[in-house]
Design a protein around this motif. Structure first.
Motif, short mmCIF file in Angstrom:
data_model
loop_
_atom_site.label_atom_id
_atom_site.label_comp_id
_atom_site.label_asym_id
_atom_site.label_seq_id
_atom_site.Cartn_x
_atom_site.Cartn_y
_atom_site.Cartn_z
N GLU A 145 0.82 -1.21 0.00
CA GLU A 145 0.00 0.00 0.00
C GLU A 145 0.86 1.27 0.00
O GLU A 145 0.36 2.37 -0.27
N VAL A 146 2.16 1.12 0.29
CA VAL A 146 3.08 2.26 0.20
C VAL A 146 3.58 2.40 -1.23
O VAL A 146 3.45 3.44 -1.86
N THR A 147 4.17 1.34 -1.76
CA THR A 147 4.60 1.30 -3.15
C THR A 147 4.98 -0.13 -3.48
O THR A 147 5.30 -0.92 -2.59
N ALA A 148 4.98 -0.48 -4.76
CA ALA A 148 5.30 -1.83 -5.18
C ALA A 148 6.80 -2.09 -5.24
O ALA A 148 7.22 -3.20 -5.56
N LEU A 149 7.63 -1.11 -4.93
CA LEU A 149 9.07 -1.25 -5.10
C LEU A 149 9.68 -2.24 -4.11
O LEU A 149 9.32 -2.28 -2.94
#
Length: 230
Positions: free
Chosen positions: A32-36
């Motif tokens: 939910e923060v980023t897919a990185l």
């Protein structure tokens, strides 16, 4: 190794270590923060660690130094070259002051703008990674830019996007200038990543003082159903 050579790993082991989900030699941000995500060491070991880190059909976006074929346990969602660009440190023209800092109440509009313009992975909690600025017209969010990856000495400018109906008005340059200004005030260098095929964006970034530093290869992969059943 230069800290920007494995920039996601460096961020997840320093400034953004508090966000890191870890397994073996792999780390990732909460989805939910980023897919990185990233791994250190040999690729085979890194991909094996990702198997234990990703949920069912989980997706992760990697920056790799060369084009890489994913193991059979992963489906490739996207694979493209990116330019990693580093700001030359010049003082930019003062940004217009009609931008505003974006917060929690702005997230639905931020997500909608990112979904429309596709600036890169952007999640419900991406704004927690740094400072995000936006421009509103008639009450609607029409442009934004902010900070994503952070590591000692460097901050990434990210999520640069403008609603198509408001393109060509200098909003992106305005917001990038404001973001870079704050990064420089902290004594850090601004950097960013852009699709190598996006010449229009590259031209803008070069006008604003960003120089090509390296080519990295974005590999977005998803854990296959068969891997989850193994």
């Amino acid at each position: 190794m230069h800290p920007l050579d494995n920039v996601i790993w460096k961020a997840l082991t320093t400034t953004h270590a508090g966000f890191a989900e870890s397994y073996g030699s792999a780390r990732r941000f909460p989805h939910e923060v980023t897919a990185l995500g990233a791994f250190s060491g040999p690729e085979a070991e890194g991909f094996e660690s990702l198997q234990g880190l990703l949920p069912v059909c989980g997706t992760v976006a990697l920056f790799l130094p060369a084009p890489t074929e994913a193991p059979a346990d992963f489906d490739v969602v996207r694979a493209i070259p990116l330019l990693q660009m580093l700001h030359d440190g010049r003082n930019l023209e003062p940004a217009a002051q009609d931008y505003l800092e974006l917060g929690g109440p702005d997230v639905p509009e931020m997500l909608a703008l990112a979904e429309l313009t596709k600036p890169g992975p952007f999640g419900k909690r991406t704004r927690e990674l740094g400072r995000y600025l936006g421009i509103r017209r008639q009450g609607r969010l029409v442009a934004m830019a902010g900070e994503r990856l952070r590591l000692p000495g460097y901050t990434e400018v990210s999520a640069v996007c403008t609603h198509p109906e408001h393109a060509g008005r200098g909003y992106a340059a305005n917001l990038i200038g404001a973001v870079v200004e704050k990064i420089q005030e902290r004594g850090e260098s601004a950097m960013l990543h852009v699709a190598a095929e996006n010449q229009r964006a590259i031209d803008l970034y070069e006008r604003l003082g960003f120089k090509k530093r390296a080519v990295v290869h974005l590999l977005v992969i998803r854990k296959t159903d068969s891997a989850n059943k193994a």
